[in-house]
Each structure stands twice: as C-alpha cells, then as structure tokens.
Design a protein around this motif. Structure first.
Motif, PDB file in Angstrom:
ATOM      1  N   LEU A  83      -5.585  -4.025 -10.754  1.00 33.38           N
ATOM      2  CA  LEU A  83      -5.944  -3.070  -9.699  1.00 33.38           C
ATOM      3  C   LEU A  83      -5.987  -3.737  -8.337  1.00 33.38           C
ATOM      4  O   LEU A  83      -5.648  -3.108  -7.327  1.00 33.38           O
ATOM      5  CB  LEU A  83      -7.304  -2.443 -10.028  1.00 33.38           C
ATOM      6  CG  LEU A  83      -7.311  -1.513 -11.245  1.00 33.38           C
ATOM      7  CD1 LEU A  83      -8.730  -1.076 -11.559  1.00 33.38           C
ATOM      8  CD2 LEU A  83      -6.433  -0.300 -10.993  1.00 33.38           C
ATOM      9  N   ALA A  84      -6.410  -5.008  -8.311  1.00 35.14           N
ATOM     10  CA  ALA A  84      -6.402  -5.716  -7.028  1.00 35.14           C
ATOM     11  C   ALA A  84      -4.981  -5.860  -6.499  1.00 35.14           C
ATOM     12  O   ALA A  84      -4.713  -5.693  -5.294  1.00 35.14           O
ATOM     13  CB  ALA A  84      -7.064  -7.083  -7.183  1.00 35.14           C
ATOM     14  N   GLY A  85      -4.021  -6.159  -7.412  1.00 36.71           N
ATOM     15  CA  GLY A  85      -2.626  -6.255  -6.982  1.00 36.71           C
ATOM     16  C   GLY A  85      -2.082  -4.925  -6.509  1.00 36.71           C
ATOM     17  O   GLY A  85      -1.398  -4.833  -5.476  1.00 36.71           O
ATOM     18  N   LYS A 121       0.694   3.210   9.241  1.00 33.38           N
ATOM     19  CA  LYS A 121      -0.148   3.328  10.433  1.00 33.38           C
ATOM     20  C   LYS A 121       0.533   2.693  11.649  1.00 33.38           C
ATOM     21  O   LYS A 121       0.456   3.221  12.772  1.00 33.38           O
ATOM     22  CB  LYS A 121      -1.508   2.676  10.177  1.00 33.38           C
ATOM     23  CG  LYS A 121      -2.363   3.430   9.168  1.00 33.38           C
ATOM     24  CD  LYS A 121      -3.693   2.731   8.943  1.00 33.38           C
ATOM     25  CE  LYS A 121      -4.537   3.480   7.928  1.00 33.38           C
ATOM     26  NZ  LYS A 121      -5.843   2.822   7.695  1.00 33.38           N
ATOM     27  N   LEU A 122       1.193   1.524  11.452  1.00 33.09           N
ATOM     28  CA  LEU A 122       1.890   0.878  12.571  1.00 33.09           C
ATOM     29  C   LEU A 122       3.047   1.741  13.078  1.00 33.09           C
ATOM     30  O   LEU A 122       3.264   1.899  14.294  1.00 33.09           O
ATOM     31  CB  LEU A 122       2.403  -0.489  12.145  1.00 33.09           C
ATOM     32  CG  LEU A 122       1.329  -1.574  11.907  1.00 33.09           C
ATOM     33  CD1 LEU A 122       1.962  -2.842  11.345  1.00 33.09           C
ATOM     34  CD2 LEU A 122       0.595  -1.884  13.204  1.00 33.09           C
ATOM     35  N   GLU A 123       3.795   2.306  12.156  1.00 33.11           N
ATOM     36  CA  GLU A 123       4.908   3.143  12.569  1.00 33.11           C
ATOM     37  C   GLU A 123       4.430   4.401  13.286  1.00 33.11           C
ATOM     38  O   GLU A 123       5.049   4.848  14.271  1.00 33.11           O
ATOM     39  CB  GLU A 123       5.748   3.521  11.349  1.00 33.11           C
ATOM     40  CG  GLU A 123       6.491   2.321  10.734  1.00 33.11           C
ATOM     41  CD  GLU A 123       7.169   2.682   9.427  1.00 33.11           C
ATOM     42  OE1 GLU A 123       6.998   3.853   8.993  1.00 33.11           O
ATOM     43  OE2 GLU A 123       7.839   1.814   8.846  1.00 33.11           O
ATOM     44  N   LEU A 170      -0.362  -1.199  -2.167  1.00 29.17           N
ATOM     45  CA  LEU A 170      -0.476   0.115  -1.543  1.00 29.17           C
ATOM     46  C   LEU A 170      -1.073   0.025  -0.148  1.00 29.17           C
ATOM     47  O   LEU A 170      -0.663   0.764   0.767  1.00 29.17           O
ATOM     48  CB  LEU A 170      -1.323   1.034  -2.420  1.00 29.17           C
ATOM     49  CG  LEU A 170      -0.705   1.411  -3.775  1.00 29.17           C
ATOM     50  CD1 LEU A 170      -1.661   2.278  -4.573  1.00 29.17           C
ATOM     51  CD2 LEU A 170       0.630   2.121  -3.588  1.00 29.17           C
ATOM     52  N   ARG A 171      -2.029  -0.882   0.031  1.00 26.83           N
ATOM     53  CA  ARG A 171      -2.605  -1.026   1.367  1.00 26.83           C
ATOM     54  C   ARG A 171      -1.565  -1.573   2.347  1.00 26.83           C
ATOM     55  O   ARG A 171      -1.581  -1.223   3.532  1.00 26.83           O
ATOM     56  CB  ARG A 171      -3.821  -1.957   1.304  1.00 26.83           C
ATOM     57  CG  ARG A 171      -5.057  -1.292   0.731  1.00 26.83           C
ATOM     58  CD  ARG A 171      -6.143  -2.294   0.480  1.00 26.83           C
ATOM     59  NE  ARG A 171      -7.331  -1.678  -0.080  1.00 26.83           N
ATOM     60  CZ  ARG A 171      -8.342  -2.349  -0.588  1.00 26.83           C
ATOM     61  NH1 ARG A 171      -8.296  -3.678  -0.617  1.00 26.83           N
ATOM     62  NH2 ARG A 171      -9.391  -1.711  -1.073  1.00 26.83           N
ATOM     63  N   ASP A 220      -4.882   8.631   6.598  1.00 27.86           N
ATOM     64  CA  ASP A 220      -6.304   8.282   6.444  1.00 27.86           C
ATOM     65  C   ASP A 220      -6.872   8.869   5.154  1.00 27.86           C
ATOM     66  O   ASP A 220      -7.646   8.218   4.441  1.00 27.86           O
ATOM     67  CB  ASP A 220      -7.093   8.770   7.651  1.00 27.86           C
ATOM     68  CG  ASP A 220      -6.731   8.022   8.924  1.00 27.86           C
ATOM     69  OD1 ASP A 220      -6.208   6.884   8.807  1.00 27.86           O
ATOM     70  OD2 ASP A 220      -6.965   8.559  10.029  1.00 27.86           O
ATOM     71  N   GLU A 221      -6.496  10.119   4.865  1.00 30.21           N
ATOM     72  CA  GLU A 221      -6.973  10.729   3.624  1.00 30.21           C
ATOM     73  C   GLU A 221      -6.420  10.005   2.412  1.00 30.21           C
ATOM     74  O   GLU A 221      -7.124   9.790   1.406  1.00 30.21           O
ATOM     75  CB  GLU A 221      -6.564  12.203   3.591  1.00 30.21           C
ATOM     76  CG  GLU A 221      -7.093  12.926   2.351  1.00 30.21           C
ATOM     77  CD  GLU A 221      -6.701  14.387   2.354  1.00 30.21           C
ATOM     78  OE1 GLU A 221      -7.010  15.054   1.354  1.00 30.21           O
ATOM     79  OE2 GLU A 221      -6.102  14.852   3.339  1.00 30.21           O
ATOM     80  N   MET A 222      -5.168   9.594   2.499  1.00 26.99           N
ATOM     81  CA  MET A 222      -4.575   8.835   1.395  1.00 26.99           C
ATOM     82  C   MET A 222      -5.308   7.504   1.198  1.00 26.99           C
ATOM     83  O   MET A 222      -5.537   7.059   0.050  1.00 26.99           O
ATOM     84  CB  MET A 222      -3.087   8.600   1.669  1.00 26.99           C
ATOM     85  CG  MET A 222      -2.343   7.959   0.503  1.00 26.99           C
ATOM     86  SD  MET A 222      -0.605   7.665   0.897  1.00 26.99           S
ATOM     87  CE  MET A 222      -0.066   9.348   1.219  1.00 26.99           C
ATOM     88  N   ALA A 223      -5.713   6.853   2.277  1.00 27.78           N
ATOM     89  CA  ALA A 223      -6.438   5.591   2.170  1.00 27.78           C
ATOM     90  C   ALA A 223      -7.800   5.799   1.524  1.00 27.78           C
ATOM     91  O   ALA A 223      -8.236   5.005   0.674  1.00 27.78           O
ATOM     92  CB  ALA A 223      -6.593   4.964   3.553  1.00 27.78           C
TER      93      ALA A 223
END
Length: 462
Positions: free
Chosen positions: A264-266, A279-281, A271-272, A299-302
């Motif tokens: 899950l950490a990977g 977000k940058l784009e 995904l992050r 933001d909701e997806m995050a």
C-alpha cells in the motif's frame, strides 16, 4: 383405561420426574464445579485420593481395629472372669494376697477388693467409645454381674469394677492390653502421607499450568493488538507444541500485515506522484472555471485515496501504550464544540487504559464527527471497570433505521439518508472505526439513544 395403560402412564410420569431431577442435578453440579483448569486438575487428584483413603479407613476401622479391639477386650474380660470364679470357688485369705499376686504376676492385672456398696455413677464417655462398647459387651456376656468401667480417667489404665456377693472387685488393666492403640498411628501416617503427596501434586500442577496461562495471556494480548515480549514456549510437550503454533501464526499474521503495508505504501507513492503531476499541470493552465472544477476533482480524489489507504492499512504499525481516557475524550469534546455543537462529557473509573493512541483516537473521532455532522447535541460517556472500557456517543440526530445498522459498517457503503453520507465522503468512517475497535479485541454496536438519535457504543478489553 385399562390397568396396563395406567401402569404405563405411571412409568412415563416417573421417568419424566427422574429425568427432570437428573437435569436439575446436572445444572447444580455444573454450577458448583470449578471453572479453572488448575482447580479441576486438583479436583481430579484429590477426589480419588479422598475416596480411596475413606474406603481404606472404613475397612481398617470396621474390620481390623474393631475386630482386634473386641478380641483384646474379650481376653482381658476372660482373665477377670477367671479371677471371679477363683474368688467364688476357692477359699481366700482375709486380704486376698495370693489372688492379687496371681493376677499381677500371671495376668498383668491389678486387683483390689472394696467394701460392698453401690456402683459409682456412669462417667463421661469418650467421643469414639469403641473400647467402652467392647468391654461392656464382653462383661455382660462372660460375667453377667453389675459392673462399672472408666476408660477416660487414667489414660494408660482401664478401671473395671464388678459387684460380687460380699465385695466389689476393682481391676486395673493396661489400656494397650484391651485396645488396638496403634490404629491412630496408622491413620496419622495415612493422612500425613496424603498431605505430602497433595503438596507435591499442587506444586507440580502449578508448574504445569503456568505455561498454559502464559500462552493464554500472550494470545489475549496479541488479540488486543498489544506486543507480546519475551514469550517463549515452556512446559510439557503438548503445551510447547501449542506455543510454537501460536508463534508461527503470529509471525505469519505480522508478515502478511507488513507485506500489505509495504504494498500500500508503494501504491500510495505511485498514485500521489500522478496526483502531484495533475496539480502541477492544472496550476500551469491558469485560473479558469473549468480548471477550478478539475482542481476540486483532484482534491477529492486525494482525500478518497488517503481514506482508502488508511482503511486498508488499519494503523497496524502503532504500538500500544497507557493512555489517559479522560484527557482523550476531553480533546474530542473540544473538537466537537469548535464546530458549534453542544457536548457533555462524563467518565467513570480508572482513566488509564492501554491502547494504540492514534488509532483509538481515530476510532472515537470518526464516531464523534459522524454524530456532529447530523446532530446539534452530543453526549460522550466513558466507563472503565476491571475488564472493559466502554465509551458511548449519543446524539439527537435523525439516527439510522435498525435494519440498516449493521449494513453501515460495510466498507464503501453509503446510505441515501445515512449519517455517514457527506459531500466527498467515502463511506469508510464507521468501517474504519469498527476495524480499529476489533483490532483492540473489542467491537462497536449501534442502538437507540435516550436523546432521540443514535447511540454508538465502543467496548474494548483493558
């Protein structure tokens, strides 16, 4: 109804009464029997030992002690009867010196003659009057004259008085000559040996039961999500086998948790990274209405990603530690009051409880925030006794229908009018709360609140 039918009905009625009585006896016996393994094992050892000793003592007392005492008493009374016959048949000196000498030298009896008078009143009888009974029976059978005996006054001697025609014969006999005096020694040896064996059995059983108790404590601690330090297999082969099986099971569970956490950490990192690029784009596209909508979706997806990962991870890496539940609940009350809700708090009992603080705070926080989302007034009550910590969260909100109270604990389930339905919600709040409670060895139950809304009850062992 014929006589046969009447007899069958009576037999059936008697069988029903016997069955009911046997059932009540079984219920009473189960209630009286000890519940612990240590006490039951001791009972298995003690009961046969007591029964065996009781049977041996009864047979010895009834057959050996009683029989030997009667034979000895009969022999003493036979000697006395012979002296009485000699006294009656042969002429005697005035002081009966020859008869006294024969009695003392040949028979071991001290004989004296008293003036004719009434017999003394009967003396106190000992609690166990086997000697009195044997002497009385033999005196009535062999001599048949009025007599008086005293087996209490002088511990080493027995006094017997026999009323003759013109005198009272007083005889002192050794108690050992009329009584099997070594029987008490046998009983003392039997009881003393049993006590020694019982002490050895208690010590041995204690050493055998202790590894089982350690294994039970280790399994209970692991079930509550606590560490099990310095646990090593001990005791008999079967107990060691169970302990090794527990250690292997614990290792497999921990490895599975570690693998899941690493995976899950990977996934979270990958995904992050993608969300960060989004977000940058979006930041490079400037401020436009359609870009603002995309930003909200990202933001909701995050938020949803963090909720999913938190549910799957379960906060398993945190260690349990003593936590002050009073301060813990007071922080939750302050958070709810900052959101404009009326909150009352009460806690009873010792506040220090061993839990995983961050995970347990999230469990209770989900319940309090869930109540604050749909209610104006909230009541938080905590109670800790010697076994359980119980925290109830009551509110005056719309509640959840009784038929759907178990359904809301399913992951990703969102009811149309449910309390856990919110904008951007994932349907994981109650699922995460129950998962944390169960990882502590407890559970969460939903019910009706006295305030008119829903009551959420968290109960975990301490």
């Amino acid at each position: 109804m014929t006589a046969l039918d009447l007899g069958i009905a009576r037999l059936r009625s008697a069988a029903v009464r016997v069955s009911d009585g046997w059932g009540r006896f079984n219920v009473w016996l189960r209630a009286m029997m000890p519940k612990g393994l240590y006490a039951r094992a001791l009972l298995i050892i003690i009961v046969p030992m007591v029964i065996l000793q009781s049977v041996v003592a009864f047979v010895f007392m009834e057959r050996h002690w009683n029989l030997v005492t009667h034979h000895l008493s009969s022999a003493v009374v036979a000697d006395i009867a012979a002296l009485v016959e000699v006294y009656k048949v042969y002429p005697q000196e005035r002081d009966h010196a020859r008869l006294k000498k024969i009695a003392q030298d040949r028979l071991g009896l001290v004989v004296d003659f008293l003036p004719i008078s009434e017999m003394p009143p009967p003396g106190p009888k000992p609690f166990f009057s086997l000697l009195d009974q044997a002497l009385s029976i033999e005196l009535r059978k062999q001599i048949g004259r009025p007599f008086w005996i005293d087996t209490v006054g002088r511990s080493a001697l027995v006094e017997i008085r026999i009323q003759l025609d013109n005198a009272v014969m007083r005889v002192f006999a050794r108690r050992s000559a009329a009584y099997a005096s070594n029987s008490e020694i046998f009983l003392l040896w039997m009881v003393g040996t049993s006590l020694v064996l019982l002490t050895v059995a208690i010590l041995f059983l204690r050493n055998q039961i202790r590894p089982i108790l350690r294994l039970a404590d280790a399994a209970e601690s692991f079930g509550k999500g606590r560490d099990v330090p310095n646990f090593r297999p001990r005791g008999a082969r079967e107990v060691r086998r169970a302990a090794y099986a527990f250690i292997e099971m614990k290792s497999r569970i921990e490895r599975a948790m570690e693998q899941r956490t690493a995976m899950l950490a990977g996934v979270s990192h990958d995904l992050r990274t993608i969300l960060t690029r989004f977000k940058l784009e979006l930041a490079l596209l400037g401020d436009r209405p359609e870009v603002d909508m995309l930003r909200k979706d990202v933001d909701e997806m995050a938020r949803m990603l963090e909720a999913y990962l938190a549910f799957a991870r379960g906060d398993t890496g945190e260690q349990s530690e003593p936590t002050d539940m009073g301060d813990f609940l007071d922080e939750l009350r302050s958070d709810a009051e900052r959101n404009g809700r009326r909150v009352t708090l009460a806690f009873h009992g010792q506040p220090i409880v061993t839990v995983r603080p961050a995970a347990f705070r999230r469990c209770l926080g989900n319940l309090v925030s869930n109540a604050a989302r749909f209610a104006n007034a909230i009541s938080i009550t905590g109670h800790r006794d010697h076994r359980w910590l119980t925290v109830t969260v009551d509110d005056d909100g719309p509640g959840i229908p009784q038929a759907q109270r178990e359904e809301v604990f399913k992951p990703f389930l969102r009811l149309d009018d449910a309390r856990n339905q919110d904008e951007g919600g994932t349907g994981l709040g109650l699922a995460i709360a129950r998962d944390i409670a169960r990882s502590h060895g407890g559970d969460i139950q939903l019910g009706d609140s006295p305030m008119g809304g829903l009551r959420a009850t968290v109960r975990v062992p301490v």
